[in-house]
Write a protein that holds these residues in place. Structure first.
Motif, PDB file in Angstrom:
ATOM      1  N   LEU A 135       0.802  -1.224   0.000  1.00  0.00           N
ATOM      2  CA  LEU A 135       0.000   0.000   0.000  1.00  0.00           C
ATOM      3  C   LEU A 135       0.839   1.280   0.000  1.00  0.00           C
ATOM      4  O   LEU A 135       0.519   2.208  -0.752  1.00  0.00           O
ATOM      5  N   PRO A 136       1.894   1.398   0.819  1.00  0.00           N
ATOM      6  CA  PRO A 136       2.659   2.661   0.804  1.00  0.00           C
ATOM      7  C   PRO A 136       3.233   3.014  -0.557  1.00  0.00           C
ATOM      8  O   PRO A 136       3.325   4.197  -0.910  1.00  0.00           O
ATOM      9  N   LEU A 141       3.084   6.723  -4.990  1.00  0.00           N
ATOM     10  CA  LEU A 141       3.123   6.963  -6.436  1.00  0.00           C
ATOM     11  C   LEU A 141       1.841   7.619  -6.920  1.00  0.00           C
ATOM     12  O   LEU A 141       1.864   8.653  -7.599  1.00  0.00           O
ATOM     13  N   LEU A 142       0.687   7.036  -6.555  1.00  0.00           N
ATOM     14  CA  LEU A 142      -0.586   7.536  -7.052  1.00  0.00           C
ATOM     15  C   LEU A 142      -0.956   8.858  -6.405  1.00  0.00           C
ATOM     16  O   LEU A 142      -1.433   9.776  -7.078  1.00  0.00           O
ATOM     17  N   VAL A 147      -2.252  14.382  -7.297  1.00  0.00           N
ATOM     18  CA  VAL A 147      -2.324  15.757  -6.791  1.00  0.00           C
ATOM     19  C   VAL A 147      -1.505  16.692  -7.665  1.00  0.00           C
ATOM     20  O   VAL A 147      -1.942  17.813  -7.995  1.00  0.00           O
ATOM     21  N   LEU A 148      -0.321  16.253  -8.072  1.00  0.00           N
ATOM     22  CA  LEU A 148       0.527  17.088  -8.919  1.00  0.00           C
ATOM     23  C   LEU A 148      -0.138  17.345 -10.267  1.00  0.00           C
ATOM     24  O   LEU A 148      -0.121  18.481 -10.773  1.00  0.00           O
ATOM     25  N   ALA A 149      -0.738  16.306 -10.857  1.00  0.00           N
ATOM     26  CA  ALA A 149      -1.429  16.486 -12.136  1.00  0.00           C
ATOM     27  C   ALA A 149      -2.615  17.424 -11.985  1.00  0.00           C
ATOM     28  O   ALA A 149      -2.876  18.262 -12.862  1.00  0.00           O
ATOM     29  N   PHE A 150      -3.333  17.320 -10.866  1.00  0.00           N
ATOM     30  CA  PHE A 150      -4.494  18.179 -10.636  1.00  0.00           C
ATOM     31  C   PHE A 150      -4.085  19.642 -10.518  1.00  0.00           C
ATOM     32  O   PHE A 150      -4.664  20.518 -11.171  1.00  0.00           O
ATOM     33  N   GLY A 295     -11.024   6.902  -9.235  1.00  0.00           N
ATOM     34  CA  GLY A 295     -11.187   5.501  -9.605  1.00  0.00           C
ATOM     35  C   GLY A 295     -10.506   5.173 -10.920  1.00  0.00           C
ATOM     36  O   GLY A 295      -9.839   4.140 -11.049  1.00  0.00           O
ATOM     37  N   PHE A 296     -10.651   6.059 -11.915  1.00  0.00           N
ATOM     38  CA  PHE A 296     -10.007   5.826 -13.211  1.00  0.00           C
ATOM     39  C   PHE A 296      -8.489   5.923 -13.096  1.00  0.00           C
ATOM     40  O   PHE A 296      -7.758   5.155 -13.727  1.00  0.00           O
ATOM     41  N   ILE A 297      -8.009   6.867 -12.285  1.00  0.00           N
ATOM     42  CA  ILE A 297      -6.567   6.988 -12.094  1.00  0.00           C
ATOM     43  C   ILE A 297      -6.011   5.741 -11.427  1.00  0.00           C
ATOM     44  O   ILE A 297      -4.946   5.231 -11.790  1.00  0.00           O
TER      45      ILE A 297
END
Length: 362
Positions: A135-136, A141-142, A147-150, A295-297
């Protein structure tokens, strides 16, 4: 006053009294909004977990038989001992009884024990513990990539809409239209080919250099960043294109509003008008869209992790599916559903704070 009139007045019902709870919630609309949204969240969580359970149980194959065959390659069992082992593991893995009994046992263990049983791919380690080790990596990564892409997409889209008609804005918009719907994993393949095979400057496997000891040191952190650039880059680039298009679409229609002309007439700096007046009206739909897109990401991130052999939830999920490890598969699915729905719940609860027009939900 006649006796009949007095009797009618005593027997006539008085004004209806509002229940205490309903009156309290009516006086606190934001609290009512939060309670209603949390109730919907619980229903969504239960429904998603139920669908996931029955879906994976319908996959053909016997996970215990697969596990026994693996054991038989290393140990010698007679027929009687093998049957005893099969019965033991069916009970331990929650595979005994019909599918409805298995479902009730699954919900009971999940709710009251927070345990789904042992994992087949790493027996006898509990499935949640196996997932907890992966999980970490996925969260790092996600989470950082999304957040950076947003943030970058919102800023780039605001500028593209504000400076519409300029060469740079039109190039950015056209590029986003062309590449915004490219899958994450396809762009990841292109990045691997260019930066790993042609240029040879970035690694394309694993999450860090195994020769460097795992520690909070500059060498290990640098290795993490270097190995994460390609998988994170594929998510960030596609995400920026998508957020740029949606933000520009929201920005352009409001540029002719009277309050923007009034702010310009007051002599406010264009950057202040952009950030404090124009862009502020894009926050609400974009924050809502961010929750929906998680969810898609996440789905795209699973394939990216498998491509780069990244030790996250995607890699664990594919390994578990190949070995019919239902407990680990359901553990990954449960955690994924929980995080995506919880993130949407938090964003919904933040909407009244971001936009004062959102007072309550009906």
């Amino acid at each position: 006053m006649s006796a009949d009139t007095a009797v009618r007045e005593r027997s006539s019902p008085g004004p209806a009294k509002t229940p205490v709870l309903r009156g309290f919630l009516s006086a606190h609309p934001l609290l009512e909004y939060g309670i209603r949204r949390f109730g919907l969240y619980l229903v969504e969580l239960w429904g998603s977990l139920t669908i996931a359970f029955f879906f994976f149980r319908l996959i053909p194959g016997d996970p215990v038989q697969t596990f026994i065959q693996t054991l038989a390659q290393n140990y010698v069992y007679n027929q009687q001992a093998s049957q005893e082992v099969i019965d033991k593991y069916r009970e331990e893995f929650g595979l005994d009884g019909n599918i409805f009994v298995q479902y009730l046992r699954f919900m009971q263990r999940l709710i009251f024990e927070q345990d789904l049983g042992p994992s087949l791919i790493n027996y006898p380690t509990p499935a949640f513990e196996v997932v907890g080790q992966s999980l970490p990596w996925t969260v790092g990564l996600l989470g950082i990539s999304a957040v950076l892409a947003f943030v970058l997409g919102i800023l780039a889209g605001a500028v593209a809409g504000w400076r519409r008609g300029k060469i740079g804005a039109e190039v950015a918009t056209t590029t986003s239209i062309a590449l915004g719907h490219v899958p994450f994993y396809f762009l990841a393949l292109i990045l691997v080919y260019v930066f790993s095979y042609l240029l040879g400057i970035l690694p394309n496997r694993s999450a860090y250099d195994s020769a460097i000891p795992v520690a909070f040191s500059p060498e290990f952190i640098g290795s993490l960043i270097q190995h994460g650039l390609l998988p994170a880059g594929s998510i960030v680039i596609i995400g920026v294109f998508n957020w740029l298009l949606s933000t520009r679409m929201l920005m352009v229609p409001i540029l002719g509003e009277d309050y923007l002309h009034y702010a310009e007439a007051k002599g406010l700096h264009p950057n202040r008008i952009l950030t404090r007046y124009a862009l502020r009206n894009c926050y609400l739909p974009q924050v809502t869209g961010f929750g929906i897109s998680l969810g898609f990401i996440f789905n795209g991130n699973l394939l990216v992790e498998q491509l780069f052999n990244y030790p996250g939830l995607g890699f664990t999920l594919v390994t578990a599916i190949n070995q019919l490890d239902f407990n680990t598969v359901l553990a990954v699915t449960t955690i994924s559903i929980f995080f995506v729905l919880t993130a949407n719940l938090i964003l919904d609860l933040l909407l009244p704070l971001l936009d004062p027009r959102v007072k309550y939900w009906r």
